[in-house]
Scaffold this active site. Sequence first.
Site, PDB file in Angstrom:
ATOM      1  N   ASN A  93      11.608   0.390   1.356  1.00  0.00           N
ATOM      2  CA  ASN A  93      10.506   1.306   1.652  1.00  0.00           C
ATOM      3  C   ASN A  93       9.753   0.924   2.928  1.00  0.00           C
ATOM      4  O   ASN A  93       9.187   1.799   3.591  1.00  0.00           O
ATOM      5  CB  ASN A  93       9.547   1.336   0.460  1.00  0.00           C
ATOM      6  CG  ASN A  93       8.214   1.955   0.811  1.00  0.00           C
ATOM      7  OD1 ASN A  93       8.097   3.173   0.918  1.00  0.00           O
ATOM      8  ND2 ASN A  93       7.207   1.115   1.059  1.00  0.00           N
ATOM      9  N   ARG A 115       0.845  -1.208   0.000  1.00  0.00           N
ATOM     10  CA  ARG A 115       0.000   0.000   0.000  1.00  0.00           C
ATOM     11  C   ARG A 115       0.880   1.258   0.000  1.00  0.00           C
ATOM     12  O   ARG A 115       2.109   1.163  -0.001  1.00  0.00           O
ATOM     13  CB  ARG A 115      -0.907  -0.001   1.233  1.00  0.00           C
ATOM     14  CG  ARG A 115      -0.132   0.144   2.524  1.00  0.00           C
ATOM     15  CD  ARG A 115      -1.040   0.191   3.728  1.00  0.00           C
ATOM     16  NE  ARG A 115      -0.328   0.743   4.887  1.00  0.00           N
ATOM     17  CZ  ARG A 115      -0.782   0.709   6.118  1.00  0.00           C
ATOM     18  NH1 ARG A 115      -1.940   0.145   6.381  1.00  0.00           N
ATOM     19  NH2 ARG A 115      -0.081   1.254   7.102  1.00  0.00           N
ATOM     20  N   GLY A 116       0.209   2.398   0.027  1.00  0.00           N
ATOM     21  CA  GLY A 116       0.882   3.687   0.228  1.00  0.00           C
ATOM     22  C   GLY A 116       2.010   3.950  -0.756  1.00  0.00           C
ATOM     23  O   GLY A 116       1.900   3.697  -1.963  1.00  0.00           O
ATOM     24  N   ASP A 131       5.965  -7.697   1.177  1.00  0.00           N
ATOM     25  CA  ASP A 131       5.291  -7.138   2.358  1.00  0.00           C
ATOM     26  C   ASP A 131       5.019  -8.275   3.337  1.00  0.00           C
ATOM     27  O   ASP A 131       5.217  -9.454   3.006  1.00  0.00           O
ATOM     28  CB  ASP A 131       3.986  -6.412   1.977  1.00  0.00           C
ATOM     29  CG  ASP A 131       3.696  -5.219   2.901  1.00  0.00           C
ATOM     30  OD1 ASP A 131       3.552  -5.433   4.125  1.00  0.00           O
ATOM     31  OD2 ASP A 131       3.625  -4.083   2.402  1.00  0.00           O
ATOM     32  N   ASN A 184      12.070  15.451  15.089  1.00  0.00           N
ATOM     33  CA  ASN A 184      10.647  15.747  15.242  1.00  0.00           C
ATOM     34  C   ASN A 184      10.214  15.353  16.650  1.00  0.00           C
ATOM     35  O   ASN A 184      10.588  14.283  17.142  1.00  0.00           O
ATOM     36  CB  ASN A 184       9.834  14.959  14.198  1.00  0.00           C
ATOM     37  CG  ASN A 184       8.481  15.576  13.943  1.00  0.00           C
ATOM     38  OD1 ASN A 184       8.187  16.679  14.419  1.00  0.00           O
ATOM     39  ND2 ASN A 184       7.659  14.877  13.209  1.00  0.00           N
ATOM     40  N   TYR A 220      11.959   7.080  15.601  1.00  0.00           N
ATOM     41  CA  TYR A 220      11.803   7.154  14.137  1.00  0.00           C
ATOM     42  C   TYR A 220      12.953   7.971  13.530  1.00  0.00           C
ATOM     43  O   TYR A 220      13.552   7.579  12.523  1.00  0.00           O
ATOM     44  CB  TYR A 220      10.452   7.796  13.834  1.00  0.00           C
ATOM     45  CG  TYR A 220      10.052   7.826  12.380  1.00  0.00           C
ATOM     46  CD1 TYR A 220       9.661   6.667  11.716  1.00  0.00           C
ATOM     47  CD2 TYR A 220      10.010   9.032  11.681  1.00  0.00           C
ATOM     48  CE1 TYR A 220       9.257   6.709  10.387  1.00  0.00           C
ATOM     49  CE2 TYR A 220       9.610   9.081  10.357  1.00  0.00           C
ATOM     50  CZ  TYR A 220       9.232   7.922   9.711  1.00  0.00           C
ATOM     51  OH  TYR A 220       8.833   7.972   8.399  1.00  0.00           O
ATOM     52  N   ASN A 223       8.528   9.108  27.707  1.00  0.00           N
ATOM     53  CA  ASN A 223       7.582   7.983  27.841  1.00  0.00           C
ATOM     54  C   ASN A 223       7.957   6.791  26.949  1.00  0.00           C
ATOM     55  O   ASN A 223       7.161   5.878  26.780  1.00  0.00           O
ATOM     56  CB  ASN A 223       6.166   8.446  27.453  1.00  0.00           C
ATOM     57  CG  ASN A 223       5.716   9.632  28.283  1.00  0.00           C
ATOM     58  OD1 ASN A 223       6.060   9.706  29.459  1.00  0.00           O
ATOM     59  ND2 ASN A 223       4.994  10.553  27.675  1.00  0.00           N
ATOM     60  N   GLY A 260       8.397   0.565   6.371  1.00  0.00           N
ATOM     61  CA  GLY A 260       8.724   1.391   7.529  1.00  0.00           C
ATOM     62  C   GLY A 260       7.509   1.532   8.425  1.00  0.00           C
ATOM     63  O   GLY A 260       6.365   1.396   7.972  1.00  0.00           O
TER      64      GLY A 260
END
Length: 469
Positions: free
Chosen positions: A310, A239-240, A260, A369, A375, A321, A312
């Site tokens: 790809n 997908r994606g 996948d 981020n 990540y 936390n 991920g």
Amino acid sequence: MTDTYLNLVNSGFTKKIAQQLGLPRPAVLRRFRPGQPLLDGPVLVLGSGADADTVARILSGTSRAAAGTAGTDGVIDPASTIPGWDLDVRRDPAAGDRYAGVVLVLTEVAHPDDLAEPVLALGSVLKALPAHARIVTISRPATADEGPATAAARQGVDSILRSVAKELRAGATGNGVVVADGVPVTAPSVLGGLRFFLSTRSAFVDGQLLDVDTDGGALPLDWERPLDGRVAVVTGAARGIGAAIAATLARDGATVVTVDVPAAGEQLAAVANRVRGTALQLDVTAPDAGTRILEHALARHGRLDIVVHNAGIVRDKLLANMTPDRWGSIIAVNIAAQLRINEQLLTSGDFTNEPRIVALASTSGIAGNRGQTNYAASKGGVIGMVRATAPLLTAFGGTANAVAPGFIETDMTAKIPPVTRQVARRLNSLQQGGQPIDVAETVAFLASPQAGGIVGHVLRVCGQNLVGQ
Ligand code: NAI
């Protein structure tokens, strides 16, 4: 995921209201369709040195195979053997002309004073640029080798490009090709990069500088099918972005193995059928994943040339936390699996035919981020990994590079809370999220023969996202 705001400000009655209220109106980007002309109008080539003349000649030349012309010394000029691009090239800005593209060849600047003429000439045509216009600089890196004045001028080019890109409107973009000293402007990756940036394939790539390190690689026989005869593997293809990459590589001529997890088997089979490739159900964290990918590709298709990492996942949490499970699973899928697969491919002796590795990083891996230390560590890891893996492939004419998407409309970003999602979408020069196809086009470019001189870099597909460099 649909961007309702973008659709509203571009259609009928609501478009008029948005205009009256002075609301930001992101353009509907024009994307690549096979058979589309490279540019819809004339291209202006600025710059006064021999390199500018060479680039202008290739852009304006005929696409029929060129026999080459001899200079006064009787030696054939290699640049004259390169098939041209059939573009309508102009060398001086003329009042009233609307340029679909402007190429600034600035490889020969040696002092900041040299910038005024070509850059102000660019400024004089900006107001008349049509929607979706392209600006591309070709320049040299600001290393210490050529002295302070040259470095100052060259670094200035990068900053000018990034600033101009922020001034453009209506889907127009600005990007640059930075060519290592000693590499000619006729090198495959300079022309490949220039063509990618001029084309609609780079619709969501904006404000970026692409480093070309060597004259490696080759120009494709057919620009529309540069991957003819190549076999590619795409992980996370159910997908994606992964599904879009599989479709794009197949469109460009490759035979594609889609990979996948077994849980996504049905979706995976559908993608494999669509792209007329094969499906391999495999968790990329399996200890023998690389060997199994290679065995499948060799058994079903006889070779393996391109690997796209790809697959991920995200498991966001503030570091305060963070749990070992959230940390460990991200590292395992997003980077450790890639390292292990690469090692198995590289030691197999069967990944040696101008191989290409293209891995998915993220702007979070560049700028960091909040809530994504895990990540970001994995995606920063991808950037380090390609830098160190590319030299291991050069002996075989291969490269490894990364693509760093910004905000892309997929199932992954659909999970972001609505307000945060709206803000994240608008925080770039094109004021919208990208589509999976935008990432796929950049992956396909880096997997192509014309990208063979790009060694271990990261190209952002983020619409010039305001975060990071
Ligand atoms: P997605 O979540 O829609 O698709 C990821 C695919 O990877 C899924 O089909 C999933 O089943 C597969 N996958 C996950 N773990 C796997 C494993 N262990 N083995 C095999 N397959 C596995 O994600 P999306 O948005 O398409 O992202 C694709 C890549 O792009 C990821 O690496 C992601 O980090 C990266 N990216 C995405 C951005 C975005 O805005 N969507 C931004 C920056 C990077």
